[in-house]
Design an enzyme around this catalytic site. Structure first.
Site, PDB file in Angstrom:
ATOM      1  N   TYR A 130      35.512  46.481  43.810  1.00 14.00           N
ATOM      2  CA  TYR A 130      35.613  45.706  42.572  1.00 14.00           C
ATOM      3  C   TYR A 130      36.726  44.682  42.681  1.00 14.00           C
ATOM      4  CZ  TYR A 130      39.839  48.071  40.805  1.00 14.00           C
ATOM      5  OH  TYR A 130      41.117  48.526  40.631  1.00 14.00           O
ATOM      6  N   CYS A 131      36.601  43.656  41.824  1.00 11.77           N
ATOM      7  CA  CYS A 131      37.636  42.630  41.695  1.00 11.77           C
ATOM      8  C   CYS A 131      37.789  42.328  40.209  1.00 11.77           C
ATOM      9  CB  CYS A 131      37.267  41.390  42.504  1.00 11.77           C
ATOM     10  SG  CYS A 131      35.713  40.628  41.977  1.00 11.77           S
ATOM     11  N   LYS A 132      38.144  41.110  39.863  1.00  9.12           N
ATOM     12  CA  LYS A 132      38.326  40.783  38.443  1.00  9.12           C
ATOM     13  C   LYS A 132      37.000  40.587  37.728  1.00  9.12           C
ATOM     14  CE  LYS A 132      40.488  37.457  35.296  1.00  9.12           C
ATOM     15  NZ  LYS A 132      40.929  38.500  34.355  1.00  9.12           N
TER      16      LYS A 132
ATOM     17  N   MET B 252      36.573  44.179  36.995  1.00 10.72           N
ATOM     18  CA  MET B 252      37.553  44.783  36.096  1.00 10.72           C
ATOM     19  C   MET B 252      37.368  44.301  34.657  1.00 10.72           C
ATOM     20  SD  MET B 252      40.028  46.934  36.359  1.00 10.72           S
ATOM     21  CE  MET B 252      41.517  47.519  35.512  1.00 10.72           C
TER      22      MET B 252
END
Length: 559
Positions: free
Chosen positions: A513-515, A541
């Site tokens: 995952y990232c932003k 996120m």
């Protein structure tokens, strides 16, 4: 076939004006100059913009006249309609083809014959039989007279309580805040905007709070009482809320009594049953607008969704059919938009929870694009959720929240649903672009790319609620990770992943995952080509935080 001077003269009686009835009347006149068209409206205004009433109360619309879509004089002079206000239709005699009407001004009762009858009685605000519900200072909002009363009450009011967190409730909250009134919204469900999925409504709730609205979820009004010249609202939780004014916005019920008394068939929720031609179970009687039960355009199941757009189209279709035109209603897909201060929420088609309730298989993706090119000043972010069939990619629904451009994207996807298009079609959609309006890869295209990638296997995704037994990999920067991360996540920035992937296990599924999902997607592509079993956290996120706001999903650690 169109109406002409050789058409038999028809007498059409329309019960109710506003969206459905007024549009039916105007369309009927355009199709036939020879017909007698009588509009019987119980209120004082036959055609007004009810969707604009909260903004009149809040002062955004300065004068009442602005809400008169077609004043009675225009309907009479331009369309030569026999428009009668303050007329209550109280009985239909189907055998004699006539209605019994009471003039509410004089009390006179008379009959009016018809060749064709169109029912457009609308829907009435729910007013449950709670103790004190009829006290002065407790309002609903259905017509301009209600709006006038609310406007008068707002002058001098210091605190208000709104019961219900739907469209009207939130619009009223915004407009009362604009008037400087401390406003509390009480919603018995655990989210506002119940047609939306919870994680999509949660940021709207947070935005309301940021604007000073007190929001009470999972509670409901139990009673009302007078106190010190004002009111007290007692909640089911036992809390008491003082108020100078109370607005009930807890839903509507079809005005079906006239139809029921006439023996016309109604659905289990009270909507008048109609065919696609808008004919009721009596072929000489049509029904349109908020009082009818239609079909869901996607599932084909019966539905009731009170919206102005469908009501207008239904009125037009009823008039078309009366004059022999091959016109039918395609069904309702629930395309809707609401503004909450400077935030917009829009949706079309099925929600995820509707798919679950109807046992319709669906997959979903989340994206968080800007509404136009990021390098051009003023780009605003949005969140777009796309629902689609995992079998063939057919678009089932979409929801979006954000600022500018939200309505445009939902409108495009609404047309895709009506055209029975797939996510592959969204990939190929050619939409207008200049940096101040959009991006070369529009958010609609981006949603199509993400969804099609899921179906092709290029972009396996997981969601916040399905991450058990995964190694959670945060591919953001160390600074982003330190500011707040999914509990237990391993942090390897995307830029270092090619060199450090050996630190990851190959015998455990990895959730990257990232932003917002883009770097997570690139990490997923990279790792899967190196022999790892990896999926991307759709929406990253940002979506995780939205879901956490709504239902308290996975814990987030922060310094």
């Amino acid at each position: 076939m169109s109406a002409s001077s050789t058409d038999p003269v028809k007498k059409i009686v329309i019960v109710g004006g506003v969206a459905g009835g007024a549009s039916a009347a105007a369309r009927a006149r355009r199709l036939s100059e020879a017909s007698e068209i009588v509009v019987l409206e119980r209120g004082n205004d036959p055609s007004f913009a009810n969707c604009g009433m909260p903004y009149y109360v809040g002062g955004q619309i300065a004068t009442r006249d602005k809400l008169l879509v077609s004043p009675i004089e225009r309907l009479q002079q331009r369309y030569r309609l026999d428009v009668r206000v303050r007329q209550s239709v109280e009985k239909i005699d189907r055998e004699k083809k006539q209605v019994e009407v009471r003039d509410l001004t004089t009390g006179k009762v008379y009959t009016e014959s018809y060749d064709k009858l169109i029912l457009a009685p609308g829907a009435a605000p729910l007013r449950p039989p709670l103790p004190g519900i009829d006290l002065p200072g407790i309002y609903t909002l259905r017509n301009l007279d209600d709006a006038d009363r609310l406007l008068a009450a707002a002058h001098g009011a210091k605190q208000a309580v709104i019961i219900g967190g739907g469209f009207i409730g939130l619009e009223m909250a915004e407009n009362l805040v604009h008037r400087g009134i401390k406003t509390t919204v009480v919603e018995r469900n655990t989210q506002i905007l119940t047609p939306w999925d919870a994680e999509m409504a949660a940021p709207v709730a947070e935005h309301l709070k940021s604007k000073g609205v007190e929001l009470i979820l999972g509670d409901s009004a139990e009673s009302f009482a007078e106190s010190g010249g004002g009111l007290v609202v007692r909640l089911g939780s036992g809390a008491d809320l003082p108020a100078d004014m109370v607005v009930l916005s807890i839903g509507v019920k079809p005005e079906n009594q006239l139809a029921v008394d006439a023996g016309l068939e109604v659905g289990p929720r009270g909507g008048i049953k109609v065919a696609p031609t808008m004919q009721t179970t009596d072929p000489d009687i049509y029904a349109v607008g908020d009082a009818v039960e239609t079909t869901d355009a996607i599932t084909g199941e019966p539905t009731q969704i009170p919206l102005a757009g469908p009501a207008n189209r239904q009125g037009r279709i009823a008039a078309d059919h009366i004059f022999g035109r091959d016109s039918t209603y395609r069904g309702t897909q629930g395309t809707a938009v609401v503004g909450v201060f400077d935030m917009t929420a829009a949706m079309t088609g099925l929600s995820e929870k509707a798919c679950e309730r109807l046992a319709i298989p669906c997959e979903k993706v989340y994206i968080h694009p800007a509404h136009h090119a990021g390098y051009y000043p003023g780009a605003q972010g949005m969140t777009l959720k796309l629902l689609f069939s995992p079998r063939d990619g057919r678009v089932l629904g979409a929801q979006a929240i954000g600022g500018d451009g939200v309505d445009k994207r939902i409108d495009v996807i609404a047309m895709a649903i009506q055209g029975k298009m797939t996510v592959y079609d969204l990939e190929e959609a050619e939409l207008c672009y200049a940096p101040q309006y959009g991006s070369a890869k529009d958010p609609v295209n981006m949603a199509g790319f993400a969804a099609a990638g899921v179906l092709r296997g290029d972009q396996p995704v997981l969601h916040c609620h399905a991450a058990d037994n995964c190694l959670v990999l945060d591919v953001r920067t160390p600074g982003e990770h330190a500011a707040g991360a999914i509990d237990g996540a391993v942090n390897i920035p995307l830029e270092e992943l090619r060199e450090r992937h050996g630190e990851l296990p190959k015998d455990q599924k990895i959730l990257a995952y990232c932003k917002v999902g883009q770097r997570g997607y690139m990490a997923t592509r990279l790792l899967n080509q190196l022999g790892y079993e990896t999926a991307n956290l759709s929406g990253g996120m940002t979506t995780h935080e939205h879901r956490q706001q709504a239902v308290g999903s996975l814990p987030v650690s922060a310094p």
